[in-house]
Design a protein around this motif. Structure first.
Motif, PDB file in Angstrom:
ATOM      1  N   ILE A   9       0.849  -1.192   0.000  1.00  0.00           N
ATOM      2  CA  ILE A   9       0.000   0.000   0.000  1.00  0.00           C
ATOM      3  C   ILE A   9       0.886   1.245   0.000  1.00  0.00           C
ATOM      4  O   ILE A   9       0.621   2.208  -0.716  1.00  0.00           O
ATOM      5  N   LEU A  10       1.964   1.209   0.795  1.00  0.00           N
ATOM      6  CA  LEU A  10       2.892   2.337   0.834  1.00  0.00           C
ATOM      7  C   LEU A  10       3.525   2.557  -0.539  1.00  0.00           C
ATOM      8  O   LEU A  10       3.592   3.686  -1.025  1.00  0.00           O
ATOM      9  N   LEU A  39       3.851   9.833  -9.661  1.00  0.00           N
ATOM     10  CA  LEU A  39       3.296   9.985 -10.999  1.00  0.00           C
ATOM     11  C   LEU A  39       2.485  11.276 -11.110  1.00  0.00           C
ATOM     12  O   LEU A  39       2.612  12.020 -12.085  1.00  0.00           O
ATOM     13  N   GLY A  40       1.666  11.551 -10.103  1.00  0.00           N
ATOM     14  CA  GLY A  40       0.870  12.784 -10.099  1.00  0.00           C
ATOM     15  C   GLY A  40       1.756  14.020 -10.100  1.00  0.00           C
ATOM     16  O   GLY A  40       1.499  14.982 -10.824  1.00  0.00           O
ATOM     17  N   PHE A  41       2.808  14.003  -9.280  1.00  0.00           N
ATOM     18  CA  PHE A  41       3.737  15.143  -9.228  1.00  0.00           C
ATOM     19  C   PHE A  41       4.447  15.327 -10.561  1.00  0.00           C
ATOM     20  O   PHE A  41       4.586  16.436 -11.054  1.00  0.00           O
ATOM     21  N   TRP A  42       4.851  14.207 -11.185  1.00  0.00           N
ATOM     22  CA  TRP A  42       5.545  14.274 -12.471  1.00  0.00           C
ATOM     23  C   TRP A  42       4.629  14.849 -13.553  1.00  0.00           C
ATOM     24  O   TRP A  42       5.049  15.703 -14.342  1.00  0.00           O
ATOM     25  N   LEU A  43       3.380  14.388 -13.583  1.00  0.00           N
ATOM     26  CA  LEU A  43       2.427  14.910 -14.567  1.00  0.00           C
ATOM     27  C   LEU A  43       2.125  16.387 -14.322  1.00  0.00           C
ATOM     28  O   LEU A  43       1.994  17.171 -15.252  1.00  0.00           O
ATOM     29  N   ALA A  92       1.833   6.503  -6.914  1.00  0.00           N
ATOM     30  CA  ALA A  92       0.768   7.369  -7.432  1.00  0.00           C
ATOM     31  C   ALA A  92       1.101   8.839  -7.190  1.00  0.00           C
ATOM     32  O   ALA A  92       0.862   9.688  -8.048  1.00  0.00           O
ATOM     33  N   SER A  93       1.662   9.139  -6.019  1.00  0.00           N
ATOM     34  CA  SER A  93       2.047  10.523  -5.718  1.00  0.00           C
ATOM     35  C   SER A  93       3.158  10.993  -6.650  1.00  0.00           C
ATOM     36  O   SER A  93       3.119  12.117  -7.150  1.00  0.00           O
TER      37      SER A  93
END
Length: 47
Positions: free
Chosen positions: A26-27, A36-40, A33-34
């Motif tokens: 989960i970690l 990937l979101g920051f990169w996008l 996900a964090s």
């Protein structure tokens, strides 16, 4: 298997069981996900 499996597909139940056995996944999922979101977000901000 507990009552939380009643309305899930069998494959999904296996996935949930894996997360219960290995909480570190989960970690990794949250960190990935964090990241990937920051990169996008950075990619779109630079345009």
């Amino acid at each position: 298997m507990g009552p939380y499996y009643q309305h899930t597909a069998q494959g999904m139940g296996g996935l949930i069981e894996t997360f219960y056995e290995y909480p570190i996944l989960i970690l990794f999922l949250v960190v990935g996900a964090s990241g990937l979101g920051f990169w996008l977000w950075r990619k779109n901000k630079l345009k």
